[in-house]
Every structure is written in structure tokens, then in C-alpha cells.
Design a protein around this motif. Structure first.
Motif, PDB file in Angstrom:
ATOM      1  N   GLY A  10       0.821  -1.203   0.000  1.00  0.00           N
ATOM      2  CA  GLY A  10       0.000   0.000   0.000  1.00  0.00           C
ATOM      3  C   GLY A  10       0.852   1.250   0.000  1.00  0.00           C
ATOM      4  O   GLY A  10       2.081   1.195  -0.160  1.00  0.00           O
ATOM      5  N   GLN A  11       0.214   2.389   0.213  1.00  0.00           N
ATOM      6  CA  GLN A  11       0.882   3.681   0.078  1.00  0.00           C
ATOM      7  C   GLN A  11       1.352   4.281   1.401  1.00  0.00           C
ATOM      8  O   GLN A  11       2.094   5.262   1.402  1.00  0.00           O
ATOM      9  CB  GLN A  11      -0.073   4.684  -0.589  1.00  0.00           C
ATOM     10  CG  GLN A  11      -0.532   4.259  -1.972  1.00  0.00           C
ATOM     11  CD  GLN A  11       0.626   4.164  -2.944  1.00  0.00           C
ATOM     12  OE1 GLN A  11       1.319   5.131  -3.200  1.00  0.00           O
ATOM     13  NE2 GLN A  11       0.839   2.967  -3.479  1.00  0.00           N
ATOM     14  N   VAL A  12       0.938   3.696   2.542  1.00  0.00           N
ATOM     15  CA  VAL A  12       1.195   4.330   3.843  1.00  0.00           C
ATOM     16  C   VAL A  12       2.004   3.440   4.775  1.00  0.00           C
ATOM     17  O   VAL A  12       2.953   3.912   5.409  1.00  0.00           O
ATOM     18  CB  VAL A  12      -0.139   4.729   4.517  1.00  0.00           C
ATOM     19  CG1 VAL A  12       0.100   5.287   5.913  1.00  0.00           C
ATOM     20  CG2 VAL A  12      -0.888   5.748   3.646  1.00  0.00           C
ATOM     21  N   LEU A 222      -6.971  -4.129  -9.527  1.00  0.00           N
ATOM     22  CA  LEU A 222      -7.666  -3.911  -8.258  1.00  0.00           C
ATOM     23  C   LEU A 222      -6.726  -3.292  -7.223  1.00  0.00           C
ATOM     24  O   LEU A 222      -7.104  -2.376  -6.487  1.00  0.00           O
ATOM     25  CB  LEU A 222      -8.246  -5.220  -7.730  1.00  0.00           C
ATOM     26  CG  LEU A 222      -9.494  -5.772  -8.425  1.00  0.00           C
ATOM     27  CD1 LEU A 222      -9.913  -7.089  -7.784  1.00  0.00           C
ATOM     28  CD2 LEU A 222     -10.641  -4.780  -8.383  1.00  0.00           C
ATOM     29  N   ILE A 223      -5.502  -3.774  -7.172  1.00  0.00           N
ATOM     30  CA  ILE A 223      -4.528  -3.211  -6.231  1.00  0.00           C
ATOM     31  C   ILE A 223      -4.233  -1.755  -6.584  1.00  0.00           C
ATOM     32  O   ILE A 223      -4.165  -0.884  -5.702  1.00  0.00           O
ATOM     33  CB  ILE A 223      -3.244  -4.058  -6.222  1.00  0.00           C
ATOM     34  CG1 ILE A 223      -3.497  -5.360  -5.461  1.00  0.00           C
ATOM     35  CG2 ILE A 223      -2.084  -3.286  -5.576  1.00  0.00           C
ATOM     36  CD1 ILE A 223      -2.331  -6.316  -5.429  1.00  0.00           C
ATOM     37  N   ASP A 228      -4.693   3.998  -5.564  1.00  0.00           N
ATOM     38  CA  ASP A 228      -5.049   5.321  -6.091  1.00  0.00           C
ATOM     39  C   ASP A 228      -6.009   6.055  -5.152  1.00  0.00           C
ATOM     40  O   ASP A 228      -6.066   7.290  -5.154  1.00  0.00           O
ATOM     41  CB  ASP A 228      -5.696   5.185  -7.471  1.00  0.00           C
ATOM     42  CG  ASP A 228      -4.694   4.791  -8.552  1.00  0.00           C
ATOM     43  OD1 ASP A 228      -3.478   4.912  -8.296  1.00  0.00           O
ATOM     44  OD2 ASP A 228      -5.136   4.350  -9.628  1.00  0.00           O
ATOM     45  N   ARG A 229      -6.751   5.294  -4.349  1.00  0.00           N
ATOM     46  CA  ARG A 229      -7.725   5.890  -3.429  1.00  0.00           C
ATOM     47  C   ARG A 229      -7.157   6.048  -2.010  1.00  0.00           C
ATOM     48  O   ARG A 229      -7.895   6.219  -1.063  1.00  0.00           O
ATOM     49  CB  ARG A 229      -8.999   5.045  -3.424  1.00  0.00           C
ATOM     50  CG  ARG A 229      -9.717   5.118  -4.767  1.00  0.00           C
ATOM     51  CD  ARG A 229     -10.877   4.148  -4.872  1.00  0.00           C
ATOM     52  NE  ARG A 229     -11.529   4.265  -6.173  1.00  0.00           N
ATOM     53  CZ  ARG A 229     -12.474   3.456  -6.626  1.00  0.00           C
ATOM     54  NH1 ARG A 229     -12.893   2.450  -5.866  1.00  0.00           N
ATOM     55  NH2 ARG A 229     -13.000   3.631  -7.820  1.00  0.00           N
ATOM     56  N   GLY A 230      -5.872   5.968  -1.885  1.00  0.00           N
ATOM     57  CA  GLY A 230      -5.214   6.218  -0.602  1.00  0.00           C
ATOM     58  C   GLY A 230      -4.272   5.123  -0.161  1.00  0.00           C
ATOM     59  O   GLY A 230      -3.210   5.385   0.368  1.00  0.00           O
ATOM     60  N   ASN A 234      -2.495  -2.477   3.904  1.00  0.00           N
ATOM     61  CA  ASN A 234      -1.997  -3.506   2.996  1.00  0.00           C
ATOM     62  C   ASN A 234      -3.162  -4.066   2.184  1.00  0.00           C
ATOM     63  O   ASN A 234      -4.301  -4.087   2.657  1.00  0.00           O
ATOM     64  CB  ASN A 234      -1.341  -4.640   3.776  1.00  0.00           C
ATOM     65  CG  ASN A 234      -0.312  -4.183   4.793  1.00  0.00           C
ATOM     66  OD1 ASN A 234      -0.260  -4.736   5.885  1.00  0.00           O
ATOM     67  ND2 ASN A 234       0.499  -3.188   4.482  1.00  0.00           N
ATOM     68  N   ILE A 235      -2.878  -4.534   0.980  1.00  0.00           N
ATOM     69  CA  ILE A 235      -3.924  -4.986   0.054  1.00  0.00           C
ATOM     70  C   ILE A 235      -3.565  -6.386  -0.433  1.00  0.00           C
ATOM     71  O   ILE A 235      -2.491  -6.584  -1.010  1.00  0.00           O
ATOM     72  CB  ILE A 235      -4.032  -4.043  -1.161  1.00  0.00           C
ATOM     73  CG1 ILE A 235      -4.173  -2.587  -0.701  1.00  0.00           C
ATOM     74  CG2 ILE A 235      -5.191  -4.457  -2.057  1.00  0.00           C
ATOM     75  CD1 ILE A 235      -3.669  -1.594  -1.735  1.00  0.00           C
TER      76      ILE A 235
END
Length: 254
Positions: A10-12, A222-223, A228-230, A234-235
């Protein structure tokens, strides 16, 4: 039968506390697993990876699963073993105290799927009846929805959305929900952590029902959408497609 496993930090988050895999036996049956770990000092990733490793090792010792009853017994015993091993590890390693994990695990044959789950990771099925979630979240918010105290829309933004009522490795006795559904040719199964479902709508996930392209592209898309939405979490997801067509590549594994 095709199984594909995807995971992303993920991004964070600084590290990935999710784990999973899609593992095929010699009979062509697939064990699909997603686990979303929790706990401080990186213990969440210890719990989730321990869960996946134990389940995978048991699956490697299983030649085939011939019936839903056999599959459900396998799931019950395997999840019990995972719970005990996580508890033992947390008791023996102080830095892992309080760790736990969700788990969704599916035994996929050409005629049925048996599912065991604890927590709020989910399983969705796409078949002739459409696309639907076949697991119930073991979460505070889901109980509030079920009892009519809040609406599904309110649940999406509830401040205690992440509070679980059940997890593996947190109590001596924990009972998994176990169910079996028919799994016919061209049916599709989606297992995923809440890092996906918190960012991607049910309608968007339902596109799996009619998808005819490359599953690698579908999973990565999907990932990308969740990121893109934050991408605050984890995904992780596993896709299982009950197809008789020969595979071009092997099953993806953790």
C-alpha cells in the motif's frame, strides 16, 4: 483450475502484515488463503505468515479432498492448529504478545468450495446467481448493522470500523465459520483483506463475474485502484477461476 495471489504494502504502511497464497495439489484442487495480521512490533506479519505456512504445510500432506464433509473437517482442524501455534509463539516471544490475524481459507474443487474464516477478511463468489459475499465479517460494525443499530452506509465511515470480535491467536478457544457452496465450471472466487474492500466497491469487485482477460491484469488493476484511493492499508487478494482450460503458467504462491 486457475489460482492467482496478489499482495501489496500500500501507500502508507512501512511493511506488509498481510500474507496468503494459492496452492494446487496433484488433483488440481486449490487451497486459497488470505490472512491479515495485527499486533505491535511487526508481530502482525509474524501471525499472518505463521497462519499461511501452517495451512500450506498441511495442504502439502493432503493428497486430495473428496467431499465437502472431508473439506470442512480439514478446515476446522487446520484453523484450530493455527490458533494454537500462534498462541504458543506469542507466549514464547515477548515481542509478539497480543498478535493475531484474520484468516479466510478455501478448499476449491471442481464441484464445490469449502470456506473457513475468522475476522473481517472476506470471500466472494461469482456464479449463475450473480456476485455475492459468502462470509460474514466478525466485526463490531457488522454486528451493529445486523442488529439494526446502524445502516450499511453508516458502517462505511464508523469510527470503530476496524474493531474485530474474533481473530486467530488471541483466545484459547475460537470457532471458525465454515460453509460449503457449489463451484461449477466458470465460477470465480475472490478472497481479500479489508485493504481492498475498504477502497473498492462491491460493484467494482463484481466485474470479476464476467471478466475474460488475463487474471494477472485483473488482480493488479484492483490493487492499483485501492492504492489510487489512498492505499492506507496492505492490500491482498486471491482469485480462483474454475476453468477446464489448460493453464499457461503455474499457480501463484506466497
Amino acid at each position: 483450475m486457475i489460482g492467482r495471489f496478489f499482495t501489496d504494502t500500500g501507500q502508507v504502511r512501512s511493511h506488509n502484515e498481510d500474507a496468503g497464497g494459492a496452492y494446487k495439489n496433484d488433483k488440481g484442487q486449490i487451497l486459497a488463503v488470505v490472512a491479515d495480521g495485527m499486533g505491535g512490533h511487526r508481530a502482525g506479519d509474524v501471525a499472518s505468515q505463521l497462519a499461511v505456512t501452517i495451512l500450506h504445510n498441511r495442504w502439502k500432506e493432503t493428497l486430495s479432498v473428496e467431499s465437502p464433509d472431508q473439506a470442512e473437517t480439514w478446515l476446522k482442524e487446520a484453523i484450530h492448529e493455527v490458533n494454537q501455534k500462534i498462541l504458543e509463539h506469542s507466549h514464547e516471544n515477548e515481542e509478539c504478545r497480543g498478535m493475531g490475524t484474520t484468516v479466510v481459507v478455501s478448499i476449491c474443487s471442481e464441484s464445490f468450495v469449502s470456506v473457513g474464516h475468522i475476522g473481517d477478511s472476506r470471500v466472494y463468489l461469482a456464479d449463475s446467481d450473480g456476485f455475492r459475499q459468502i462470509t460474514e465479517d466478525h466485526s463490531l460494525v457488522n454486528e451493529l448493522v445486523r442488529s439494526g443499530q446502524i445502516s450499511e452506509d453508516e458502517a462505511e465511515h464508523h469510527p470503530r470500523k476496524n474493531v474485530l470480535l474474533k481473530a486467530l491467536g488471541t483466545d484459547e478457544q475460537v470457532t471458525a465459520d465454515i460453509l460449503t457452496v457449489e463451484f461449477e465450471e466458470d465460477n470465480r472466487l475472490l478472497l481479500c483483506s479489508d485493504g481492498l474492500t475498504n477502497k473498492v466497491s462491491g460493484d467494482e469487485l463484481a466485474e470479476i463475474a464476467d471478466y475474460e482477460g488475463d487474471w494477472e491484469n485483473f488482480g493488479h488493476n484492483l490493487i492499483d485502484l485501492a492504492n489510487d484511493r489512498g492505499g492506507e492499508d496492505n492490500i491482498t487478494l486471491v482469485i480462483v477461476h474454475n476453468t477446464q482450460a489448460p493453464e499457461k503458467e503455474g499457480v501463484e504462491e506466497c
